[in-house]
Structure formats: structure tokens, C-alpha cells
Design a protein around this motif. Structure first.
Motif, PDB file in Angstrom:
ATOM      1  N   VAL A 250       0.848  -1.191   0.000  1.00 58.94           N
ATOM      2  CA  VAL A 250       0.000   0.000   0.000  1.00 58.94           C
ATOM      3  C   VAL A 250       0.885   1.242   0.000  1.00 58.94           C
ATOM      4  O   VAL A 250       1.950   1.268   0.617  1.00 58.94           O
ATOM      5  N   ARG A 251       0.472   2.250  -0.740  1.00 59.34           N
ATOM      6  CA  ARG A 251       1.171   3.536  -0.724  1.00 59.34           C
ATOM      7  C   ARG A 251       0.149   4.657  -0.871  1.00 59.34           C
ATOM      8  O   ARG A 251      -0.906   4.477  -1.498  1.00 59.34           O
ATOM      9  N   ILE A 252       0.458   5.797  -0.274  1.00 58.94           N
ATOM     10  CA  ILE A 252      -0.385   6.981  -0.413  1.00 58.94           C
ATOM     11  C   ILE A 252       0.498   8.109  -0.922  1.00 58.94           C
ATOM     12  O   ILE A 252       1.346   8.635  -0.210  1.00 58.94           O
ATOM     13  N   ILE A 253       0.312   8.430  -2.194  1.00 62.56           N
ATOM     14  CA  ILE A 253       1.160   9.360  -2.918  1.00 62.56           C
ATOM     15  C   ILE A 253       0.596  10.778  -2.812  1.00 62.56           C
ATOM     16  O   ILE A 253      -0.610  10.985  -2.873  1.00 62.56           O
ATOM     17  N   ARG A 254       1.503  11.717  -2.685  1.00 62.34           N
ATOM     18  CA  ARG A 254       1.111  13.122  -2.630  1.00 62.34           C
ATOM     19  C   ARG A 254       0.842  13.642  -4.048  1.00 62.34           C
ATOM     20  O   ARG A 254       1.658  13.454  -4.963  1.00 62.34           O
ATOM     21  N   LEU A 255      -0.291  14.312  -4.232  1.00 62.63           N
ATOM     22  CA  LEU A 255      -0.683  14.882  -5.524  1.00 62.63           C
ATOM     23  C   LEU A 255      -0.704  16.405  -5.430  1.00 62.63           C
ATOM     24  O   LEU A 255      -0.745  16.961  -4.324  1.00 62.63           O
ATOM     25  N   PRO A 256      -0.697  17.100  -6.566  1.00 63.43           N
ATOM     26  CA  PRO A 256      -0.841  18.559  -6.526  1.00 63.43           C
ATOM     27  C   PRO A 256      -2.175  18.950  -5.889  1.00 63.43           C
ATOM     28  O   PRO A 256      -3.139  18.181  -5.879  1.00 63.43           O
ATOM     29  N   GLY A 257      -2.225  20.169  -5.364  1.00 67.14           N
ATOM     30  CA  GLY A 257      -3.478  20.661  -4.799  1.00 67.14           C
ATOM     31  C   GLY A 257      -3.797  20.087  -3.444  1.00 67.14           C
ATOM     32  O   GLY A 257      -4.979  19.994  -3.064  1.00 67.14           O
ATOM     33  N   HIS A 258      -2.772  19.650  -2.701  1.00 70.91           N
ATOM     34  CA  HIS A 258      -2.951  19.132  -1.338  1.00 70.91           C
ATOM     35  C   HIS A 258      -3.848  17.896  -1.300  1.00 70.91           C
ATOM     36  O   HIS A 258      -4.662  17.720  -0.404  1.00 70.91           O
ATOM     37  N   ARG A 259      -3.706  17.059  -2.317  1.00 68.80           N
ATOM     38  CA  ARG A 259      -4.500  15.838  -2.381  1.00 68.80           C
ATOM     39  C   ARG A 259      -3.575  14.626  -2.367  1.00 68.80           C
ATOM     40  O   ARG A 259      -2.363  14.731  -2.530  1.00 68.80           O
ATOM     41  N   PHE A 260      -4.168  13.439  -2.179  1.00 72.15           N
ATOM     42  CA  PHE A 260      -3.423  12.187  -2.133  1.00 72.15           C
ATOM     43  C   PHE A 260      -4.116  11.144  -2.991  1.00 72.15           C
ATOM     44  O   PHE A 260      -5.328  11.219  -3.217  1.00 72.15           O
ATOM     45  N   ARG A 261      -3.353  10.168  -3.436  1.00 69.75           N
ATOM     46  CA  ARG A 261      -3.919   8.998  -4.099  1.00 69.75           C
ATOM     47  C   ARG A 261      -3.518   7.761  -3.319  1.00 69.75           C
ATOM     48  O   ARG A 261      -2.334   7.511  -3.094  1.00 69.75           O
ATOM     49  N   ALA A 262      -4.517   6.994  -2.890  1.00 70.71           N
ATOM     50  CA  ALA A 262      -4.275   5.753  -2.149  1.00 70.71           C
ATOM     51  C   ALA A 262      -4.292   4.577  -3.116  1.00 70.71           C
ATOM     52  O   ALA A 262      -5.219   4.444  -3.925  1.00 70.71           O
ATOM     53  N   GLU A 263      -3.275   3.739  -3.039  1.00 68.81           N
ATOM     54  CA  GLU A 263      -3.150   2.608  -3.953  1.00 68.81           C
ATOM     55  C   GLU A 263      -2.816   1.330  -3.197  1.00 68.81           C
ATOM     56  O   GLU A 263      -2.020   1.341  -2.254  1.00 68.81           O
ATOM     57  N   ILE A 264      -3.432   0.244  -3.618  1.00 71.71           N
ATOM     58  CA  ILE A 264      -3.112  -1.094  -3.104  1.00 71.71           C
ATOM     59  C   ILE A 264      -2.614  -1.919  -4.278  1.00 71.71           C
ATOM     60  O   ILE A 264      -3.218  -1.915  -5.355  1.00 71.71           O
ATOM     61  N   SER A 265      -1.512  -2.624  -4.074  1.00 73.56           N
ATOM     62  CA  SER A 265      -0.979  -3.459  -5.151  1.00 73.56           C
ATOM     63  C   SER A 265      -1.793  -4.738  -5.283  1.00 73.56           C
ATOM     64  O   SER A 265      -2.492  -5.162  -4.348  1.00 73.56           O
ATOM     65  N   ASP A 266      -1.707  -5.356  -6.443  1.00 73.63           N
ATOM     66  CA  ASP A 266      -2.215  -6.717  -6.562  1.00 73.63           C
ATOM     67  C   ASP A 266      -1.429  -7.610  -5.612  1.00 73.63           C
ATOM     68  O   ASP A 266      -0.353  -7.242  -5.116  1.00 73.63           O
ATOM     69  N   GLU A 267      -1.948  -8.797  -5.360  1.00 74.32           N
ATOM     70  CA  GLU A 267      -1.287  -9.700  -4.418  1.00 74.32           C
ATOM     71  C   GLU A 267       0.141 -10.000  -4.881  1.00 74.32           C
ATOM     72  O   GLU A 267       0.376 -10.283  -6.058  1.00 74.32           O
ATOM     73  N   VAL A 268       1.073  -9.885  -3.967  1.00 76.03           N
ATOM     74  CA  VAL A 268       2.473 -10.217  -4.235  1.00 76.03           C
ATOM     75  C   VAL A 268       2.678 -11.671  -3.821  1.00 76.03           C
ATOM     76  O   VAL A 268       2.575 -12.013  -2.636  1.00 76.03           O
ATOM     77  N   LYS A 269       2.933 -12.528  -4.792  1.00 73.43           N
ATOM     78  CA  LYS A 269       3.078 -13.948  -4.497  1.00 73.43           C
ATOM     79  C   LYS A 269       4.416 -14.225  -3.811  1.00 73.43           C
ATOM     80  O   LYS A 269       5.452 -13.716  -4.241  1.00 73.43           O
ATOM     81  N   PRO A 270       4.426 -15.031  -2.764  1.00 72.06           N
ATOM     82  CA  PRO A 270       5.682 -15.350  -2.091  1.00 72.06           C
ATOM     83  C   PRO A 270       6.565 -16.247  -2.950  1.00 72.06           C
ATOM     84  O   PRO A 270       6.073 -16.974  -3.822  1.00 72.06           O
ATOM     85  N   VAL A 271       7.845 -16.180  -2.709  1.00 74.57           N
ATOM     86  CA  VAL A 271       8.810 -17.076  -3.365  1.00 74.57           C
ATOM     87  C   VAL A 271       8.943 -18.319  -2.507  1.00 74.57           C
ATOM     88  O   VAL A 271       8.996 -18.238  -1.279  1.00 74.57           O
ATOM     89  N   ARG A 272       8.998 -19.482  -3.146  1.00 76.71           N
ATOM     90  CA  ARG A 272       9.090 -20.735  -2.404  1.00 76.71           C
ATOM     91  C   ARG A 272      10.368 -21.491  -2.775  1.00 76.71           C
ATOM     92  O   ARG A 272      10.877 -21.363  -3.892  1.00 76.71           O
ATOM     93  N   ASP A 273      10.850 -22.284  -1.814  1.00 76.25           N
ATOM     94  CA  ASP A 273      12.031 -23.098  -2.088  1.00 76.25           C
ATOM     95  C   ASP A 273      11.620 -24.422  -2.733  1.00 76.25           C
ATOM     96  O   ASP A 273      10.438 -24.641  -3.039  1.00 76.25           O
ATOM     97  N   ALA A 274      12.586 -25.305  -2.924  1.00 80.31           N
ATOM     98  CA  ALA A 274      12.322 -26.570  -3.628  1.00 80.31           C
ATOM     99  C   ALA A 274      11.303 -27.432  -2.901  1.00 80.31           C
ATOM    100  O   ALA A 274      10.582 -28.225  -3.525  1.00 80.31           O
ATOM    101  N   SER A 275      11.217 -27.268  -1.575  1.00 85.79           N
ATOM    102  CA  SER A 275      10.271 -28.073  -0.800  1.00 85.79           C
ATOM    103  C   SER A 275       8.883 -27.449  -0.732  1.00 85.79           C
ATOM    104  O   SER A 275       7.965 -28.024  -0.137  1.00 85.79           O
ATOM    105  N   GLY A 276       8.736 -26.257  -1.315  1.00 88.83           N
ATOM    106  CA  GLY A 276       7.446 -25.582  -1.295  1.00 88.83           C
ATOM    107  C   GLY A 276       7.262 -24.632  -0.126  1.00 88.83           C
ATOM    108  O   GLY A 276       6.237 -23.965  -0.019  1.00 88.83           O
TER     109      GLY A 276
END
Length: 310
Positions: A250-276
Motif C-alpha cells: 500500500v502507498r499513499i502518494i502526494r498529488l498537486p493541490g494538497h490531495r493524495f492517491r491511495a493505492e493497493i498493489s495486486d497480491e504479491v506472491k511469495p517465493v518458495r524453495d524446492a520443498s514448497g
């Protein structure tokens, strides 16, 4: 210098330290409490200007310049200085906004143009999914834009959140800061030895655990950040090993005019080892890469002033 004089100087420094900390604490309390009585937009403008003036006089300016030069070797010295000016401006504005945390979040889905906050439709959809799916989740963020607002946003929109935070070293300052944060920030869990236990318990209770992941962590795992090796806090990935659940940024970016944009990323998949099993270092690298991508979009809104590489 004579050893006796050296010892005397050392004693004086030790004796003066508590007085200095008390003064800093008193000034922080005075500043935060008094700022609440003034218009948040005008105060943010003022604090931004003051930070732009004072920031370049500090040692953090040298740290920030070195970090930016290494991260963006293609940028000219003038571009680097312009980014640094933005960094100080963002930090000053954040200080002013912190005093108004209990009412700065204004989002009206019916009249988004009149709100301080804008939320893209896809992010609104992801947020509703997190809120209603009945699952815990791990949320990561970085020191980008206004990094205090994601926790406020979660509570404002009905998300049951537990937030990991670091207490200031100054006890007096910590009291007022915790008082402000506690108003609309969900469950606050201070960093410490028992923090992982409390965070895991929060996940088992179905809460959404949020962690800032972009600072150097001496006992962390190796990751590459802007082409350079550094250490990342592995807490999030280790929690994921215990309790598998969705991971989003999640990030909340500063925009012109004293405003913000809130963003949520798509799911970040975890990295797994050979055993899962969850690969802690690999997963933290995946998360670090997301943070890096965000910073490349808005380099003047990230906190370049700390020693991320050592």
C-alpha cells in the motif's frame, strides 16, 4: 588535550544529554499540539518551506545526496538537488499533517472530486476484497508520500488492522505521538522482541498486519535495492511462513493541490524453495522490488535521508 579535560568533557556531555532529550520532547509536544489549532493546508505549506530551508544544512542532506547519486547515476547534479528539495518538502508536510491525523482522511466515494483522497476503482475493489474475504493479510508499505495515512485509511474504511511501529527514543515525544496515532490507527504494536509473537497472534485472530519494510535492518536478509546489496527486515516473510495469507503493498502518494492517491498493489506472491516452503530472502526481495518500483515513480517522495546501504 589533557586526559582530565577529556574526562570532564565526557561527563558534561553525559550530564547534558537528559536535558537535551527533555528539551526535544517538550518542543515536539508544543509543536504538535499547537499545529492542531491551525489550518492543515497552510501549515503543511509552511512546514514544507521551512524543511526546504533547514534540511540542506544538516548531515542528512549529504546522506541523501550520496544515496540518490548511487541509485540514479544517470541523473545530473541539478536533478539530484531538485529531488532532494522535494524530499525535504514532503517531510515537512508530513510533520504538519501528522498533527491532524484524526481528521485529515477525507474520502467521499459519491463526490471524489471534493475529497482530499482519491482511490482508483481497482484499488477500491482490492480493498473491499481484503475487508470482506474473512482472511487475515500482510500489508507492506515504505516511507513514501504520507506513510502515516495507510493505517488511518484502514480504520476509516472498516479494515481490522494491526500496525507495527517504532517508538521514538525520546519518551516525552513518544507519548504525544502515540496519543495522536491511537486515535484512528487500529491496534498499535511497538517494535521489540515480543512484536513477532503479537503480530502472529493478530494474524491468527483474522487481523490485517501492516509493516514498513524499506529501512536497513542489521540482522536482516540480503536483498538488492537499486542495484546495491542491503539488508531487509525478514519479519513479514517469517510471519508468512507461520500463517499463509495474501500479501499486498500500500502507498499513499502526494498529488498537486494538497490531495493524495491511495493505492493497493495486486497480491504479491511469495517465493518458495524446492520443498514448497516460503523462501524468506526471496520473498523479501520480491517485496523490495515492488518498493523500488514505487520509488522510481516518485523519487522525491521517498525518505532518502537514512543509511539504507551500509
Amino acid at each position: 588535550m589533557h586526559p582530565l579535560l577529556l574526562r570532564t568533557q565526557a561527563r558534561l556531555r553525559r550530564a547534558a544529554k537528559p536535558l537535551g532529550e527533555a528539551a526535544v520532547g517538550a518542543l515536539t509536544i508544543l509543536l504538535l499540539r499547537s499545529t492542531r489549532y491551525f489550518d492543515p493546508v497552510k501549515t503543511a505549506n509552511l512546514f514544507g518551506r521551512v524543511a526546504r530551508l533547514i534540511g540542506p544544512l544538516t548531515r542528512e542532506q549529504r546522506i541523501g545526496r550520496a544515496n540518490l547519486t548511487a541509485a540514479f547515476p544517470e541523473k545530473s547534479p541539478q536533478e539530484i538537488e531538485a529531488i532532494l528539495a522535494g524530499v525535504w518538502d514532503n517531510l515537512g508536510r508530513l510533520g504538519a499533517e501528522f498533527a491532524h491525523l484524526d481528521h485529515i482522511w477525507e474520502h467521499d466515494a459519491v463526490f471524489p472530486g471534493k475529497s482530499w483522497i482519491e482511490i482508483p476503482p481497482r484499488c477500491q475493489e482490492l480493498f473491499e476484497q481484503l475487508r470482506l474475504d474473512g482472511k487475515p493479510a500482510l500489508i507492506f508499505a515504505g516511507h513514501l508520500g504520507n506513510w502515516e495515512l495507510p493505517a488511518v485509511a484502514a480504520v476509516a474504511h472498516g479494515l481490522d488492522a494491526a500496525i507495527l511501529f517504532r517508538r521514538p527514543n525520546n519518551a516525552s515525544a513518544n507519548r504525544i505521538i502515540e496519543e495522536l496515532r491511537a486515535v484512528k490507527m487500529g491496534t498499535l504494536i511497538p517494535a521489540g522482541r515480543d512484536a513477532p509473537i503479537k503480530l502472529a497472534e493478530a494474524l491468527r485472530n483474522g487481523q490485517h498486519v501492516a509493516i514498513l519494510v524499506d529501512q536497513y535492518f542489521s540482522n536482516g536478509v540480503d536483498v538488492t535495492f537499486f542495484g546495491r546489496k542491503t539488508k531487509a527486515n525478514p519479519t513479514l516473510a517469517r510471519l508468512l511462513r507461520q500463517i499463509e495469507c495474501p500479501v499486498h503493498g500500500v502507498r499513499i502518494i502526494r498529488l498537486p493541490g494538497h490531495r493524495f492517491r491511495a493505492e493497493i498493489s495486486d497480491e504479491v506472491k511469495p517465493v518458495r524453495d524446492a520443498s514448497g516452503q516460503i523462501d524468506v530472502a526471496g520473498t523479501m526481495q520480491a517485496i523490495t522490488s515492488v518498493i523500488e518500483g514505487w520509488i522510481r515513480e516518485y523519487p522525491d517522495q521517498w525518505l532518502w535521508l537514512h543509511r539504507r546501504w551500509r
